[in-house]
Write an enzyme that holds these catalytic residues in place. Structure first.
Site, PDB file in Angstrom:
ATOM      1  N   LYS A  22       0.833  -1.215   0.000  1.00  0.00           N
ATOM      2  CA  LYS A  22       0.000   0.000   0.000  1.00  0.00           C
ATOM      3  C   LYS A  22       0.863   1.258   0.000  1.00  0.00           C
ATOM      4  CE  LYS A  22      -1.775   1.596   4.046  1.00  0.00           C
ATOM      5  NZ  LYS A  22      -1.514   3.005   4.368  1.00  0.00           N
ATOM      6  N   ASN A  23       1.835   1.308   0.912  1.00  0.00           N
ATOM      7  CA  ASN A  23       2.580   2.558   1.088  1.00  0.00           C
ATOM      8  C   ASN A  23       3.615   2.805   0.001  1.00  0.00           C
ATOM      9  OD1 ASN A  23       0.996   3.097   3.240  1.00  0.00           O
ATOM     10  ND2 ASN A  23       2.504   2.556   4.804  1.00  0.00           N
ATOM     11  N   ARG A  92      -4.955  10.648   4.307  1.00  0.00           N
ATOM     12  CA  ARG A  92      -3.901  11.654   4.435  1.00  0.00           C
ATOM     13  C   ARG A  92      -2.867  11.564   3.316  1.00  0.00           C
ATOM     14  NH1 ARG A  92      -2.769  14.158   8.740  1.00  0.00           N
ATOM     15  NH2 ARG A  92      -0.601  13.975   8.112  1.00  0.00           N
ATOM     16  N   CYS A 116      -5.436  12.609  12.772  1.00  0.00           N
ATOM     17  CA  CYS A 116      -6.128  11.337  12.595  1.00  0.00           C
ATOM     18  C   CYS A 116      -5.990  10.528  13.873  1.00  0.00           C
ATOM     19  CB  CYS A 116      -5.591  10.575  11.393  1.00  0.00           C
ATOM     20  SG  CYS A 116      -3.968   9.899  11.684  1.00  0.00           S
ATOM     21  N   ARG A 121      -0.105  14.504  13.142  1.00  0.00           N
ATOM     22  CA  ARG A 121       0.472  14.327  11.814  1.00  0.00           C
ATOM     23  C   ARG A 121       0.480  15.569  10.922  1.00  0.00           C
ATOM     24  NH1 ARG A 121      -1.702   8.668   9.570  1.00  0.00           N
ATOM     25  NH2 ARG A 121       0.202   8.709   8.347  1.00  0.00           N
ATOM     26  N   PRO A 122       1.222  16.597  11.320  1.00  0.00           N
ATOM     27  CA  PRO A 122       1.317  17.793  10.474  1.00  0.00           C
ATOM     28  C   PRO A 122       2.079  17.522   9.173  1.00  0.00           C
ATOM     29  CG  PRO A 122       2.809  17.968  12.351  1.00  0.00           C
ATOM     30  CD  PRO A 122       2.036  16.693  12.531  1.00  0.00           C
ATOM     31  N   ASP A 124       4.110  20.104   7.880  1.00  0.00           N
ATOM     32  CA  ASP A 124       4.973  21.282   7.812  1.00  0.00           C
ATOM     33  C   ASP A 124       6.281  21.021   7.072  1.00  0.00           C
ATOM     34  OD1 ASP A 124       5.268  19.626  10.203  1.00  0.00           O
ATOM     35  OD2 ASP A 124       6.904  20.963  10.749  1.00  0.00           O
ATOM     36  N   ASP A 304       4.249   0.481  11.983  1.00  0.00           N
ATOM     37  CA  ASP A 304       3.094  -0.192  11.376  1.00  0.00           C
ATOM     38  C   ASP A 304       2.964  -1.653  11.813  1.00  0.00           C
ATOM     39  OD1 ASP A 304       2.423   2.129  10.121  1.00  0.00           O
ATOM     40  OD2 ASP A 304       3.234   1.581   8.165  1.00  0.00           O
ATOM     41  N   ILE A 326       7.142   6.965  17.026  1.00  0.00           N
ATOM     42  CA  ILE A 326       6.846   7.700  15.784  1.00  0.00           C
ATOM     43  C   ILE A 326       5.557   8.516  15.897  1.00  0.00           C
ATOM     44  CG2 ILE A 326       6.501   7.491  13.270  1.00  0.00           C
ATOM     45  CD1 ILE A 326       9.279   6.536  14.075  1.00  0.00           C
ATOM     46  N   ARG A 396      -8.944  -0.522   4.121  1.00  0.00           N
ATOM     47  CA  ARG A 396      -8.095   0.530   3.537  1.00  0.00           C
ATOM     48  C   ARG A 396      -6.732  -0.030   3.150  1.00  0.00           C
ATOM     49  NH1 ARG A 396      -7.675   5.896   6.833  1.00  0.00           N
ATOM     50  NH2 ARG A 396      -6.157   6.060   5.155  1.00  0.00           N
TER      51      ARG A 396
HETATM   52  N1  EPU Z   1       5.764  14.726  10.873  1.00  0.00           N
HETATM   53  C1  EPU Z   1       5.743  16.085  11.156  1.00  0.00           C
HETATM   54  N2  EPU Z   1       5.732  16.955  10.099  1.00  0.00           N
HETATM   55  C2  EPU Z   1       5.721  16.550   8.804  1.00  0.00           C
HETATM   56  C3  EPU Z   1       5.719  15.167   8.530  1.00  0.00           C
HETATM   57  C4  EPU Z   1       5.757  14.279   9.581  1.00  0.00           C
HETATM   58  O1  EPU Z   1       5.755  16.491  12.321  1.00  0.00           O
HETATM   59  O2  EPU Z   1       5.683  17.415   7.913  1.00  0.00           O
HETATM   60  C5  EPU Z   1       5.813  13.750  11.980  1.00  0.00           C
HETATM   61  C6  EPU Z   1       4.554  12.899  12.062  1.00  0.00           C
HETATM   62  O3  EPU Z   1       3.512  13.545  12.765  1.00  0.00           O
HETATM   63  C7  EPU Z   1       5.070  11.653  12.745  1.00  0.00           C
HETATM   64  C8  EPU Z   1       6.491  11.521  12.193  1.00  0.00           C
HETATM   65  O4  EPU Z   1       6.831  12.826  11.716  1.00  0.00           O
HETATM   66  O5  EPU Z   1       5.102  11.846  14.121  1.00  0.00           O
HETATM   67  C9  EPU Z   1       6.666  10.526  11.075  1.00  0.00           C
HETATM   68  O6  EPU Z   1       5.626  10.684  10.136  1.00  0.00           O
HETATM   69  P1  EPU Z   1       5.775  10.342   8.592  1.00  0.00           P
HETATM   70  O7  EPU Z   1       5.639  11.607   7.823  1.00  0.00           O
HETATM   71  O8  EPU Z   1       6.971   9.511   8.352  1.00  0.00           O
HETATM   72  O9  EPU Z   1       4.467   9.461   8.344  1.00  0.00           O
HETATM   73  P2  EPU Z   1       3.611   9.466   7.024  1.00  0.00           P
HETATM   74  O10 EPU Z   1       4.503   9.698   5.881  1.00  0.00           O
HETATM   75  O11 EPU Z   1       2.424  10.341   7.213  1.00  0.00           O
HETATM   76  C10 EPU Z   1       3.906   6.934   6.442  1.00  0.00           C
HETATM   77  C11 EPU Z   1       2.997   5.765   6.232  1.00  0.00           C
HETATM   78  C12 EPU Z   1       2.416   5.341   7.569  1.00  0.00           C
HETATM   79  C13 EPU Z   1       3.577   4.952   8.477  1.00  0.00           C
HETATM   80  C14 EPU Z   1       4.549   6.146   8.616  1.00  0.00           C
HETATM   81  C15 EPU Z   1       5.775   5.820   9.426  1.00  0.00           C
HETATM   82  C16 EPU Z   1       2.192   6.136   3.980  1.00  0.00           C
HETATM   83  C17 EPU Z   1       1.076   6.471   3.084  1.00  0.00           C
HETATM   84  N3  EPU Z   1       1.942   6.150   5.298  1.00  0.00           N
HETATM   85  O12 EPU Z   1       3.103   7.970   7.004  1.00  0.00           O
HETATM   86  O13 EPU Z   1       1.598   4.204   7.332  1.00  0.00           O
HETATM   87  O14 EPU Z   1       3.102   4.601   9.748  1.00  0.00           O
HETATM   88  O15 EPU Z   1       4.968   6.576   7.314  1.00  0.00           O
HETATM   89  O16 EPU Z   1       6.480   4.774   8.873  1.00  0.00           O
HETATM   90  O17 EPU Z   1       3.288   5.824   3.540  1.00  0.00           O
HETATM   91  C18 EPU Z   1      -0.142   2.685   7.760  1.00  0.00           C
HETATM   92  O18 EPU Z   1       0.143   2.142   6.692  1.00  0.00           O
HETATM   93  O19 EPU Z   1      -0.935   2.187   8.597  1.00  0.00           O
HETATM   94  C19 EPU Z   1       0.458   3.980   8.080  1.00  0.00           C
HETATM   95  C20 EPU Z   1      -0.008   4.806   9.017  1.00  0.00           C
END
Ligand code: EPU
Length: 416
Positions: A22-23, A92, A116, A121-122, A124, A304, A326, A396
């Site tokens: 998926k990811n 998201r 969520c 999960r910002p 920024d 995950d 995380i 999902r």
């Molecule tokens: N974060 C920020 N600012 C940002 C981006 C991230 O503060 O601009 C923080 C997040 O709030 C979190 C941390 O950084 O605390 C890591 O978040 P990340 O951005 O890596 O997560 P993501 O990209 O939103 C993806 C996967 C998630 C998986 C995470 C961590 C996808 C579509 N989603 O999310 O998958 O848990 O990386 O490996 O790739 C799932 O499949 O169930 C799922 C939630």
């Protein structure tokens, strides 16, 4: 709303074929926005999140042809560069259209994803990176408005490691003018899979698989063919199911080289693993041993998989400790597992689990994707009947989980 009814206690025996990740599929589908030529994808999983992203991409004018696990995208007639709130709020990962739209068309309007169930999960870091590349970004009425004449290469150091943040900036950088260096980049195999597709489309990227990606922008990308990598989280989820329920299963179409953290913990639990080139046989004939771990970025233990391993710990022969680093709110499954007789206490981002001999089935509620999977695992191991409600979360991200589990002997059925 669909529910899953599980009669626990069956051992699992047989073969399970793993679907595409998926990811990896979600960013890869968004990469179709970067070119006017055909991007031909295979091993695309049949998931609700994939349907959502295809719907969103379709609204931009991207042409989508789907035939089973094969999806062909053509971006020659894109005439809209928007991602509306109605779709972004349901998923998201929709934020992944921001980088490609801005890089190719110089403009994008994307709804800000809200928080969520697993945390605030910002985004920024996505915005900071694009601004460093010269984008003008304003946020108004819940939308990100981004524009630029042409993105320019930049050195970007994200404050933390972000998976979709890295993917968004990587896609944007492929069409920027000059060199972009992404420091502190995510090394997750799904990022690598996206990078490999981008290279096949003509992007110039070095450092793939490391935390320093260097991208030389090109003026345009061309079409490519690509098979999405196998889902390491789906694979590890089924391995946890056999760790909890016992049995002898072989998972096929899997990537054994990107699952070390999970495989090490499965061995510690007492699962006997035989590893082939693209398959893993798992045999489990005893009560699980408890495992203590903390989640971290790849190649560390994946967030995950936190909930699924916690499900195994609930029936382990001893106590364990699980620390989530995380996401700030990824323990929603704890209260539900305790309804099944688990003994888990939390203190901040750490859960303390005292293994019990036996869980007892009860109605429980799924709260997010991986929490849902963990409740299914707990239900398979529990005595009696477990009814898992709100399984739209499961749909999902898992391709027909109950069908795959039934085929290896689980007593599980979907109730409409
Ligand atoms: N974060 C920020 N600012 C940002 C981006 C991230 O503060 O601009 C923080 C997040 O709030 C979190 C941390 O950084 O605390 C890591 O978040 P990340 O951005 O890596 O997560 P993501 O990209 O939103 C993806 C996967 C998630 C998986 C995470 C961590 C996808 C579509 N989603 O999310 O998958 O848990 O990386 O490996 O790739 C799932 O499949 O169930 C799922 C939630």
């Amino acid at each position: 709303m669909d529910k899953l009814l599980i009669q626990g206690g069956n051992r699992l025996n047989g073969d399970i074929t793993i679907s595409g990740a998926k990811n990896a599929a979600l960013p890869i589908l968004c990469a179709g926005l970067l070119t006017s030529s055909d991007v031909e994808l295979s091993n695309v999983p049949n998931l609700h999140d994939v349907k959502t992203i295809l719907k969103l991409l379709g609204q931009t004018g991207l042409k989508v042809l789907q035939d089973g696990d094969k999806v062909t995208l053509n971006g020659s007639a894109i005439d809209k560069t928007e991602a509306p709130y109605e779709l972004v709020k349901t998923m998201r990962a929709s934020i992944l259209v921001l980088g490609p739209l801005l890089a190719r068309f110089g403009t994008a309007k994307v709804s800000l994803p809200g928080g969520c169930n697993i945390g605030s999960r910002p985004v920024d870091q996505h915005i900071k990176g694009l601004q460093a590349m010269g984008a003008e970004i304003t946020i108004e009425a819940g939308y990100i408005y981004a524009k630029c004449a042409k993105l320019k290469g930049a050195r970007i150091v994200t404050d933390m490691i972000t998976v979709t943040g890295t993917e968004n900036l990587l896609m944007a950088a492929t069409l920027a003018e000059g060199e972009t260096v992404l420091e502190n980049a995510a090394c997750e195999p799904e990022v690598t899979d996206l990078a490999n597709l981008l290279v096949a489309m003509g992007a110039k990227i070095t450092g793939i698989g490391t935390n320093r990606l260097v991208i030389q922008g090109v003026s345009e990308l061309h079409g490519a063919k690509h098979a999405v990598i196998s889902d390491r989280i789906e694979a590890a989820t089924f391995l946890c199911a056999v760790a909890a329920a016992g049995g002898d299963i072989t998972i096929r179409n899997t990537r054994t080289d990107i699952m070390d953290a999970a495989l090490d913990k499965l061995r510690e639990i007492g699962v006997e693993l035989t590893i082939g080139d693209n398959w893993i046989r798992a045999q489990m004939n005893k009560r699980p041993a408890p495992v203590t771990f903390r989640t971290t970025e790849y190649p560390g233990f994946p967030t995950d998989m936190q909930a699924q391993f916690m499900a195994v710990n609930t029936i382990a022969d001893g106590a364990s400790r699980v620390t989530e680093t995380i996401f700030e709110n990824r323990f929603m499954h704890v209260q539900e597992m305790n309804r099944l007789g688990a003994q888990i206490e939390t203190d901040g981002n750490t859960a303390f689990i005292k293994g019990v001999e036996q869980l007892v089935g009860a109605p429980v509620m799924a709260t997010d994707l991986r929490a849902s999977a963990s409740l299914v695992i707990a239900g398979l191991a529990a005595r009696g009947e477990t009814l898992v409600d709100r399984i739209y979360h499961l749909d999902r991200g898992y391709d027909q989980m109950e069908v795959k589990l039934s085929a290896v002997g689980a007593n599980i059925q979907r109730i409409k």
